[in-house]
Design an enzyme around this catalytic site. Sequence first.
Site, PDB file in Angstrom:
ATOM      1  CD  GLU A  63     -23.964  -0.563  -7.085  1.00 42.30           C
ATOM      2  OE1 GLU A  63     -22.995   0.222  -7.060  1.00 42.30           O
ATOM      3  OE2 GLU A  63     -24.825  -0.557  -7.987  1.00 42.30           O
ATOM      4  CE  LYS A 246     -22.108   3.917  -9.187  1.00 40.63           C
ATOM      5  NZ  LYS A 246     -22.681   2.636  -8.761  1.00 40.63           N
ATOM      6  CG  ASP A 262      -5.555   7.013  -4.377  1.00 39.07           C
ATOM      7  OD1 ASP A 262      -6.785   7.177  -4.430  1.00 39.07           O
ATOM      8  OD2 ASP A 262      -4.761   7.919  -4.104  1.00 39.07           O
ATOM      9  CG  HIS A 364     -29.428  -3.560  -8.717  1.00 39.80           C
ATOM     10  ND1 HIS A 364     -28.107  -3.305  -8.964  1.00 39.80           N
ATOM     11  CD2 HIS A 364     -29.748  -2.861  -7.617  1.00 39.80           C
ATOM     12  CE1 HIS A 364     -27.641  -2.498  -8.056  1.00 39.80           C
ATOM     13  NE2 HIS A 364     -28.609  -2.200  -7.211  1.00 39.80           N
TER      14      HIS A 364
HETATM   15  P1  NAD Z   1       5.621   4.765  -2.643  1.00 39.13           P
HETATM   16  O1  NAD Z   1       6.384   6.038  -2.543  1.00 39.13           O
HETATM   17  O2  NAD Z   1       5.173   4.103  -1.397  1.00 39.13           O
HETATM   18  O3  NAD Z   1       6.464   3.682  -3.500  1.00 39.13           O
HETATM   19  C1  NAD Z   1       7.131   3.999  -4.700  1.00 39.13           C
HETATM   20  C2  NAD Z   1       8.629   3.836  -4.538  1.00 39.13           C
HETATM   21  O4  NAD Z   1       8.978   2.449  -4.460  1.00 39.13           O
HETATM   22  C3  NAD Z   1       9.389   4.366  -5.716  1.00 39.13           C
HETATM   23  O5  NAD Z   1       9.588   5.751  -5.588  1.00 39.13           O
HETATM   24  C4  NAD Z   1      10.696   3.548  -5.674  1.00 39.13           C
HETATM   25  O6  NAD Z   1      11.660   4.213  -4.902  1.00 39.13           O
HETATM   26  C5  NAD Z   1      10.304   2.263  -4.953  1.00 39.13           C
HETATM   27  N1  NAD Z   1      10.326   1.061  -5.838  1.00 39.13           N
HETATM   28  C6  NAD Z   1      10.981  -0.105  -5.604  1.00 39.13           C
HETATM   29  N2  NAD Z   1      10.795  -0.990  -6.596  1.00 39.13           N
HETATM   30  C7  NAD Z   1       9.993  -0.402  -7.497  1.00 39.13           C
HETATM   31  C8  NAD Z   1       9.393  -0.816  -8.740  1.00 39.13           C
HETATM   32  N3  NAD Z   1       9.609  -2.042  -9.276  1.00 39.13           N
HETATM   33  N4  NAD Z   1       8.580   0.046  -9.382  1.00 39.13           N
HETATM   34  C9  NAD Z   1       8.345   1.259  -8.879  1.00 39.13           C
HETATM   35  N5  NAD Z   1       8.870   1.724  -7.708  1.00 39.13           N
HETATM   36  C10 NAD Z   1       9.697   0.902  -7.018  1.00 39.13           C
HETATM   37  O7  NAD Z   1       4.316   4.906  -3.494  1.00 39.13           O
HETATM   38  P2  NAD Z   1       3.864   5.784  -4.720  1.00 39.13           P
HETATM   39  O8  NAD Z   1       3.308   4.814  -5.706  1.00 39.13           O
HETATM   40  O9  NAD Z   1       4.892   6.741  -5.199  1.00 39.13           O
HETATM   41  O10 NAD Z   1       2.650   6.637  -4.080  1.00 39.13           O
HETATM   42  C11 NAD Z   1       1.386   6.077  -3.926  1.00 39.13           C
HETATM   43  C12 NAD Z   1       0.613   6.726  -2.795  1.00 39.13           C
HETATM   44  O11 NAD Z   1       0.496   8.141  -3.000  1.00 39.13           O
HETATM   45  C13 NAD Z   1      -0.787   6.208  -2.689  1.00 39.13           C
HETATM   46  O12 NAD Z   1      -0.992   5.760  -1.376  1.00 39.13           O
HETATM   47  C14 NAD Z   1      -1.658   7.439  -2.984  1.00 39.13           C
HETATM   48  O13 NAD Z   1      -2.864   7.364  -2.265  1.00 39.13           O
HETATM   49  C15 NAD Z   1      -0.803   8.576  -2.572  1.00 39.13           C
HETATM   50  N6  NAD Z   1      -1.055   9.927  -3.123  1.00 39.13           N
HETATM   51  C16 NAD Z   1      -1.861  10.161  -4.204  1.00 39.13           C
HETATM   52  C17 NAD Z   1      -2.018  11.444  -4.722  1.00 39.13           C
HETATM   53  C18 NAD Z   1      -2.867  11.668  -5.953  1.00 39.13           C
HETATM   54  O14 NAD Z   1      -3.373  10.723  -6.509  1.00 39.13           O
HETATM   55  N7  NAD Z   1      -3.044  12.896  -6.448  1.00 39.13           N
HETATM   56  C19 NAD Z   1      -1.339  12.502  -4.139  1.00 39.13           C
HETATM   57  C20 NAD Z   1      -0.509  12.252  -3.047  1.00 39.13           C
HETATM   58  C21 NAD Z   1      -0.353  10.945  -2.548  1.00 39.13           C
END
Ligand code: NAD
Length: 411
Positions: A63, A246, A262, A364
């Site tokens: 946009e 928005k 995300d 815009h």
């Molecule tokens: P991930 O599982 O890829 O990474 C998180 C993991 O990294 C942790 O569980 C931990 O084991 C590790 N880690 C290492 N160092 C860390 C630190 N300093 N801090 C935190 N974790 C550390 O990712 P995630 O963040 O658990 O999941 C994100 C993904 O899930 C996104 O791609 C999203 O799109 C997707 N998702 C979203 C939804 C929703 O929003 N409702 C539902 C399902 C999946």
Amino acid sequence: MVAEFAGLTEAESKLLSSTSSTDVSVLDRMVENVIGAFSLPLAVATNFRVNEKDYLVPMAIEEASVVAAASHAAKLARPGGGFHGSMSDPVMIGQVQLLDIADPDGATKRILAEERKLLELANSKDPLLHKVGGGAKKIEVRVLHTPRGPMVVVHLLVDVRDAMGANAVNTMVEAIAPELSRLSGGRSHLRILSNLAINRLAHVKAVFTKEVLASDDWSGEDVVEGVLDAWCMAAYDPFRCATHNKGVMNGISAVAIATGNDFRALEAGAHSYAAWKAGEGRVISPLTMFEKTPNGNLVGSIELPMAVGTIGGTTAVHPMAKLAMKILGVSGAGELGTIMAAVGLAQNFAALRALATEGIQKGHMTLHARNVAIMAGARPDQADRLAKVMVSERAIRIDRAKELLEKEHTS
Ligand code: NAD
């Protein structure tokens, strides 16, 4: 197969495989059925000073005017000290739905009595998160009375540190669900993260001095009062508030996309928080607030859930997201979330200021004029020329662009 199905020409098929700066094999591992890449402009917003540190903020957005508006607003915030803010602990909520419960109150008591054991079980699934200081911290239980009978909903509160946290939380709630079924005497059904992240909030403030808001056409006092009236409409009118919020997300989602976060999760979190905070009998509330200081300056503030990560998800996988993170130079999810909230506030302030003064279309449409020229069939080198003429004529329309184009071709 797609080319055959859709009757694509050879040139169109080639376009699919030649539009990405990222290796398609990387993209192919991210989602299913990849046939190419879809490019968005990647830009940087300038002038952002957040908690005394200067940033170039990467934004991926289609946009026109969003990047310019954010940069300008950030410039106007600088004389007041820039943006200041912080984030709460990064605590996400995972939900387990329990059904067929004969005694919801008894089930609630039994679950809460086993909180420590349940937290241990959840944490055993993510020792790495636990090691970096995060992990499951608390259990909460709610009883819902629904047309399909009572439901016990268990919330697992997880400190996800620098991750967005969905995968981490989903793994944990799936792990504790069988034990919750046993304790409740019912059966577990849904086990999933909630995007209404009321415990993971960003708070950011900025002062816009009345002197900096003054222009040739408007006094600073007029702009302050104009922004306050504009904000007040959003606070009392859900139709306006939807657009107000928005505008906030225009900035936040653009940074989310650039950094591989995300943006759907952020949008869901922001809009549901705006509804949740509005309270009983009201539909939605503004994510920002504007007030006047005793000496007549404007203060803007923003509060919203900010489930963003610097670890996990796409942030560490997509090469452009990695690059964007390097440009931004943040140390963790808290810093990233604070900057994103500042961008949301800047964006919203820019929109309110424009609406309260010259109207949104002037800036815009000037920036949109190039797109209009391209829609009319202009080549990129012609588009700038046509855009200039249309802006000077104040006639930024496809029909006018087509006329101008025809004139160029015949002359
Ligand atoms: P991930 O599982 O890829 O990474 C998180 C993991 O990294 C942790 O569980 C931990 O084991 C590790 N880690 C290492 N160092 C860390 C630190 N300093 N801090 C935190 N974790 C550390 O990712 P995630 O963040 O658990 O999941 C994100 C993904 O899930 C996104 O791609 C999203 O799109 C997707 N998702 C979203 C939804 C929703 O929003 N409702 C539902 C399902 C999946």
